[in-house]
Design an enzyme around this catalytic site. Structure first.
Site, PDB file in Angstrom:
ATOM      1  N   CYS A  10     -32.603 116.340 -18.845  1.00 31.47           N
ATOM      2  CA  CYS A  10     -32.916 115.028 -19.380  1.00 31.47           C
ATOM      3  C   CYS A  10     -34.157 115.227 -20.226  1.00 31.47           C
ATOM      4  CB  CYS A  10     -33.182 114.009 -18.279  1.00 31.47           C
ATOM      5  SG  CYS A  10     -31.730 113.602 -17.291  1.00 31.47           S
ATOM      6  N   GLY A  36     -29.935 116.036 -23.397  1.00 26.59           N
ATOM      7  CA  GLY A  36     -28.981 115.145 -22.740  1.00 26.59           C
ATOM      8  C   GLY A  36     -28.248 114.294 -23.751  1.00 26.59           C
ATOM      9  N   ASN A 110     -36.839 113.217 -15.345  1.00 27.54           N
ATOM     10  CA  ASN A 110     -36.189 114.501 -15.577  1.00 27.54           C
ATOM     11  C   ASN A 110     -36.383 115.352 -14.325  1.00 27.54           C
ATOM     12  OD1 ASN A 110     -37.001 117.450 -17.555  1.00 27.54           O
ATOM     13  ND2 ASN A 110     -35.070 116.885 -16.618  1.00 27.54           N
ATOM     14  N   GLY A 111     -35.275 115.758 -13.696  1.00 26.29           N
ATOM     15  CA  GLY A 111     -35.363 116.569 -12.498  1.00 26.29           C
ATOM     16  C   GLY A 111     -34.407 116.076 -11.436  1.00 26.29           C
ATOM     17  N   TYR A 250     -32.192 128.902 -21.971  1.00 30.91           N
ATOM     18  CA  TYR A 250     -31.178 128.072 -22.651  1.00 30.91           C
ATOM     19  C   TYR A 250     -31.615 126.669 -23.029  1.00 30.91           C
ATOM     20  CZ  TYR A 250     -27.001 125.232 -23.317  1.00 30.91           C
ATOM     21  OH  TYR A 250     -26.084 124.357 -23.802  1.00 30.91           O
TER      22      TYR A 250
END
Length: 475
Positions: A10, A36, A110-111, A250
């Site tokens: 995210c 995202g 985010n997480g 990535y």
């Protein structure tokens, strides 16, 4: 990246004190679109009144000028989502906005929390009805419950959380930006040329806005953006960092500064190390676009083998790993890649990609390449084999679906239909980054976790709980 593969991501953003807050959020989310593609949202603050708009799809699909003009105010937060807790549904799009006794609040996350299921059960037993199936809503419920009983309800809330979280809260008088004590996910602080402070998941958002990068938000730190400027306080002592090195492999944009290093340079080092560990005679080094380019360049330079673009991406197909179903992902892969027959035919090809997770779409890519008639295909992967689940924000929790689970490298090569393959070693990968090895989370490769979940974690656990609660109250 094998496109049926790793999904985490995210992206979050926040800015305080700019009359163009909504437009800044829009641009920053656009710059972080790679983090995202399922949904996007923006919440703004106009004189203490919060407004929000979120929807399914890419940033330009969710927002237009009319919508942005309605998001008035001088402060705002934004969020790009790929679902790692809860499915891809509009109710789970963020920022989530709620009203409670303390006023209004919006939150982007985010997480992944590893104890969200237990926390949610606790509040469900007390009669609370949840509106989403995300762990983010659990954080908001905790915040509301601590508002009257604690002088600092944000700190009180954070002390209950276990796992990975970079958070941006928007209140009527401030933004609170939070990074977990292990620093799993990135979060950075910057400011506009006019001096408006901002936070983002990646520095690429600042680049898009012409803003200045100041520093990372420290693990265990809360940074407050308000009319008083930027203030900081700690809610926990920093742990030995557990930075997600998959961000370097990535996830992150190559131009971003991440954990103190430029992503592009780290990826080139990984490619060069891979050439050292897994040399092979070949005519060309061919990257798997787009995520394999940086490592392929490093491999080519280190090996002296010419770099050629033999596989061309379709720019109008999104990053295929974010497609929510396998059939959609498979179709997207076929649309996304075109092999240039004249470059690869009768040639010995080294294909460099960043990672393989499930392997299904990599197998399809190799079959597509094989049809073009190369003499040999040698696959090189710039990270180690992924054999273990991730519980901290990457969507591969089921080890039985990982191609490297209970398979040798030779068996994987046979399954993928290549003449040879080689993964970068764990030590080799860690040698390509500047921080000490114990500053990175390597659990998906090594199986060594900084935090173990209280119970097995699945992306849809909270959704199943929501359905169960609905069924129980309906009978």
């Amino acid at each position: 990246m094998d496109s049926a593969e790793a999904k985490h991501k995210c992206g979050v953003f926040g800015v305080w004190g700019s009359p163009q807050a909504a437009h800044l959020c829009y641009t920053a989310l656009y710059a972080q679109q790679h983090r995202g593609q399922e949904s996007a949202g923006i919440a703004t603050n106009e004189a203490g009144q919060l407004r929000a708009h979120a929807g399914m799809g890419l940033v330009p699909e969710v927002f237009n000028e009319r919508i942005l003009s309605q998001l008035k105010g001088t402060a705002g937060i934004g969020h790009n989502r790929y679902s790692t807790t809860g499915s891809s549904r509009s109710c789970n799009a963020q920022p989530l906005m709620r009203e409670y006794i303390g006023g209004q609040v919006a939150l982007g996350h985010n997480g992944n929390l590893v104890n969200a299921d237990l926390l949610r059960e606790h509040y469900e037993q007390r009669g609370h009805m949840f509106q989403t199936s995300t762990d983010t809503e659990v954080i908001l419920v905790l915040l509301a419950s601590h508002h009257l009983s604690h002088d600092d309800p944000v700190v009180a809330t954070l002390q209950h959380l276990q796992g990975a979280y970079s958070l941006v809260f928007l209140f009527d008088d401030r933004i609170e930006a939070v990074r977990d004590p292990w620093g799993w996910r990135p979060l950075v602080l910057g400011e506009t040329t006019e001096g408006a402070p901002m936070v983002a998941s990646e520095t690429v958002a600042f680049d898009a806005l012409g803003a200045r990068f100041i520093r990372e938000v420290e693990p265990g730190e809360i940074v407050t953006l308000s009319d008083r400027g930027v203030e900081s306080r700690r809610f926990a002592e920093s742990q030995t960092p557990a930075h997600c090195i998959f961000e370097h492999v990535y996830f992150a944009n190559p131009s971003s500064q991440l954990f103190g290093e430029t992503v592009q340079i780290v990826r080139e080092k990984m490619g060069a190390k891979l050439a050292e560990e897994a040399p092979v005679d070949a005519d060309y080094v061919v990257p798997m676009p787009d995520s394999g380019r940086s490592a392929a360049l490093g491999y080519a330079v280190a090996s002296g083998i010419p770099y050629r673009e033999g596989i061309v991406p379709n720019r109008y197909v999104g990053r295929t790993f974010i497609q929510p179903t396998q059939s959609q992902r498979r179709t997207a892969v076929q649309l996304k890649l075109n092999v240039i027959d004249e470059i690869v035919r009768d040639k010995r090809i080294i294909v460099v990609d960043d990672s393989i997770v499930r392997g299904t779409t990599t197998r399809g890519k190799m079959a597509q390449l094989r049809k073009a008639g190369p003499k040999e295909i040698h696959l090189r992967i710039s990270c180690p084999p992924i054999r273990h689940p991730c519980y901290f924000g990457i969507d591969f929790p089921d080890r039985t679906k990982l191609i490297a689970h209970n398979r040798t490298q030779e068996e994987i090569a046979e399954f993928l239909g290549v003449d040879s393959m080689h993964y970068l070693s764990l030590d080799g990968m860690l040698s390509c980054v500047n921080r000490p090895a114990d500053n990175y989370c390597t659990a998906c490769w090594s199986g060594q976790y900084r935090i173990s979940p209280d119970r097995p974690v699945n992306k849809l656990d909270l959704e199943r709980n929501q359905l169960r609660m609905f069924t129980d109250t309906s009978t």
